[in-house]
Structures are given as structure tokens and as C-alpha cells.
Design an enzyme around this catalytic site. Sequence first.
Site, PDB file in Angstrom:
ATOM      1  N   ASN A   9      -3.131 -76.963  -4.766  1.00 16.52           N
ATOM      2  CA  ASN A   9      -3.920 -75.819  -5.205  1.00 16.52           C
ATOM      3  C   ASN A   9      -5.343 -75.798  -4.320  1.00 16.52           C
ATOM      4  O   ASN A   9      -6.155 -76.699  -4.674  1.00 16.52           O
ATOM      5  CB  ASN A   9      -4.470 -75.707  -6.725  1.00 16.52           C
ATOM      6  CG  ASN A   9      -5.220 -74.656  -7.199  1.00 16.52           C
ATOM      7  OD1 ASN A   9      -5.508 -73.562  -6.649  1.00 16.52           O
ATOM      8  ND2 ASN A   9      -5.603 -74.563  -8.358  1.00 16.52           N
ATOM      9  N   LYS A  11      -7.462 -73.704  -4.552  1.00 13.75           N
ATOM     10  CA  LYS A  11      -8.633 -72.865  -5.299  1.00 13.75           C
ATOM     11  C   LYS A  11      -9.397 -72.131  -4.047  1.00 13.75           C
ATOM     12  O   LYS A  11      -8.823 -71.307  -3.379  1.00 13.75           O
ATOM     13  CB  LYS A  11      -9.704 -74.070  -5.954  1.00 13.75           C
ATOM     14  CG  LYS A  11      -8.879 -75.119  -6.817  1.00 13.75           C
ATOM     15  CD  LYS A  11      -9.781 -75.690  -7.646  1.00 13.75           C
ATOM     16  CE  LYS A  11      -8.989 -76.724  -8.711  1.00 13.75           C
ATOM     17  NZ  LYS A  11      -9.750 -77.256  -9.540  1.00 13.75           N
ATOM     18  N   HIS A  94      -4.173 -71.767 -15.446  1.00 10.69           N
ATOM     19  CA  HIS A  94      -4.769 -72.780 -15.080  1.00 10.69           C
ATOM     20  C   HIS A  94      -6.208 -72.675 -15.882  1.00 10.69           C
ATOM     21  O   HIS A  94      -6.736 -71.502 -16.162  1.00 10.69           O
ATOM     22  CB  HIS A  94      -5.310 -72.655 -13.579  1.00 10.69           C
ATOM     23  CG  HIS A  94      -6.143 -73.815 -13.044  1.00 10.69           C
ATOM     24  ND1 HIS A  94      -7.196 -73.964 -13.054  1.00 10.69           N
ATOM     25  CD2 HIS A  94      -5.389 -74.856 -12.296  1.00 10.69           C
ATOM     26  CE1 HIS A  94      -7.540 -75.381 -12.758  1.00 10.69           C
ATOM     27  NE2 HIS A  94      -6.448 -75.781 -11.938  1.00 10.69           N
ATOM     28  N   GLU A  96      -9.182 -73.125 -15.487  1.00 11.12           N
ATOM     29  CA  GLU A  96     -10.503 -72.156 -14.831  1.00 11.12           C
ATOM     30  C   GLU A  96     -10.225 -70.935 -15.039  1.00 11.12           C
ATOM     31  O   GLU A  96     -11.198 -70.131 -15.513  1.00 11.12           O
ATOM     32  CB  GLU A  96     -10.662 -72.365 -13.307  1.00 11.12           C
ATOM     33  CG  GLU A  96     -11.147 -73.828 -13.012  1.00 11.12           C
ATOM     34  CD  GLU A  96     -10.775 -74.450 -11.692  1.00 11.12           C
ATOM     35  OE1 GLU A  96     -11.104 -75.855 -11.318  1.00 11.12           O
ATOM     36  OE2 GLU A  96     -10.224 -73.758 -10.660  1.00 11.12           O
ATOM     37  N   GLU A 166      -2.152 -80.545 -17.533  1.00 10.53           N
ATOM     38  CA  GLU A 166      -3.717 -80.610 -16.702  1.00 10.53           C
ATOM     39  C   GLU A 166      -4.729 -80.825 -17.840  1.00 10.53           C
ATOM     40  O   GLU A 166      -5.202 -79.974 -18.355  1.00 10.53           O
ATOM     41  CB  GLU A 166      -4.081 -79.373 -15.638  1.00 10.53           C
ATOM     42  CG  GLU A 166      -3.504 -79.346 -14.560  1.00 10.53           C
ATOM     43  CD  GLU A 166      -3.996 -78.669 -13.554  1.00 10.53           C
ATOM     44  OE1 GLU A 166      -4.530 -79.158 -12.340  1.00 10.53           O
ATOM     45  OE2 GLU A 166      -4.271 -77.476 -13.743  1.00 10.53           O
ATOM     46  N   GLY A 172     -11.053 -82.349 -11.501  1.00 10.49           N
ATOM     47  CA  GLY A 172     -12.341 -82.501 -10.749  1.00 10.49           C
ATOM     48  C   GLY A 172     -13.483 -83.223 -11.241  1.00 10.49           C
ATOM     49  O   GLY A 172     -14.652 -83.216 -10.763  1.00 10.49           O
ATOM     50  N   SER A 212      -7.368 -84.992 -11.443  1.00  6.90           N
ATOM     51  CA  SER A 212      -7.817 -85.794 -10.533  1.00  6.90           C
ATOM     52  C   SER A 212      -6.869 -86.908  -9.961  1.00  6.90           C
ATOM     53  O   SER A 212      -6.928 -88.271  -9.918  1.00  6.90           O
ATOM     54  CB  SER A 212      -9.310 -86.715 -11.278  1.00  6.90           C
ATOM     55  OG  SER A 212     -10.214 -85.894 -11.560  1.00  6.90           O
TER      56      SER A 212
END
Length: 232
Positions: A9, A11, A94, A96, A166, A172, A212
Site C-alpha cells: 500500500n 498510501k 483500512h 485510515e 492490521e 506506522g 509495521s
Amino acid sequence: MRAKLIAANWKMNGSFALIDAMQKVLSPLLEETTCEIVICPPDVLLYSMKNAVKGTRISVGAQNVHSETTGAFTGETSAPLLQECGVQWCIVGHSERRILFGETDEFIRSKTETLLKHGIRPILCIGETLEQRESSNQEEVVVIQLGKGLSGLAVDDQKRCVVAYEPIWAIGTGKTATPEQANSMHKTIRKELESLASPEAAENMQILYGGSVNAENAKTLLSQSEIDGALV
């Protein structure tokens, strides 16, 4: 045996120059791996990515899609448009998108259905926050997200989906779930898939780990019995 799948991904990163550089670096490495590889760049790079990976084992994925196929949805991209760009996969759910854009489980479910209708395989992301894990609610949260994301889909459609676990607290941040923590959650997810779909479907569906993942921990994570790849 389930094939390993690595989905990248990008992003809101990347460029046309990066696609050219990536092609030169990855081409010789593809002969050394049996993993399925999916690259998910920003929408404006999808068509160029399609041309760059033509004739290779790399597939093109999108990072988002709208549940509707046409309409007044400024800034959104439809499944038919993704099809025209050669997209074979698409990330949905996701964290986000859930946190920054307020996407609900119901909206994510509608996106999944739209993708399947247009021959695009969804990568359904699910995962808990740090607060939920510290409260020992992580399994309940993940099972609910999974159920709402796949509810009402025919078993054959569920089998075309990939699930990506995730943990939000590990995305991150440099933190990552231990291999044992990740594998335990993947077992929980696979057990729930038996109820949602069937034991056979659950056994064959790929479940990825994201959070990560890097060159140092990837080998250990991917060696776990229930981890079928990574979303990085």
C-alpha cells in the site's frame, strides 16, 4: 496450501519516476519468489503501474473505491473506472479510511459487494485500537468487523476476499504485534470464517498481517502457521 501474498500500500506516496525505478529493481527479484505480489499506488498512477507490470506476476491494486458506480461523488473513484485501469485488487476498510473519513462497517460492506460485482478482489482490513487491546476486547472488535464486512455475501464471493489483520496501534508506529499475538488473532479470524462461510472456505482464504512489517520481522511473521502474507 495457501499461497503467500504480499500487498504493498503506497498510501499517498509514489511518482511516475518511482514506478520506473521499481520496475528495474523488482524484475530480477521476481524469479526468486513464489509469492503473489500486489502493488496499490495512488489512483493517478494506476494506469502507468498496469503498463509497467504487464507480463509479470505483479498485480495492480487500488487503495479505495466508492460503493456507487456513477454519480455526484466528487473526488471518488468507481469500480468500473478501476477496471479500466487494469485493477485486480482493492483495499477496503483500512483504519485510515475508518478513522480519518468516518467509514462505517456498513459502507465498507457495500464497497466489498460492488468490487466483487465488477471482478475486483477486495482486501478487507480489520483491527483493534491500543485501548481495545489493553481492555482485552481485541477479538470481539475484530470478529464484529469481519462479520459486518462479509455479511450477506455468497460463500463463493467470500472466498474471493482476502482479510488483512492490521492492529491499529501497530500501523506506522514502529510497534508490531509479536508473531504469537498475530498468529493467535489469525486463528480467531479463520475460526470465525468457518461460521461465516464454511470450513473449506476458511481453510483456503488468505489472511494477511499488516502493522509495521519490515525486512527484519517479515520472515518470522510469515513463518507462522496462520499468516498468509503481509500488507505493507
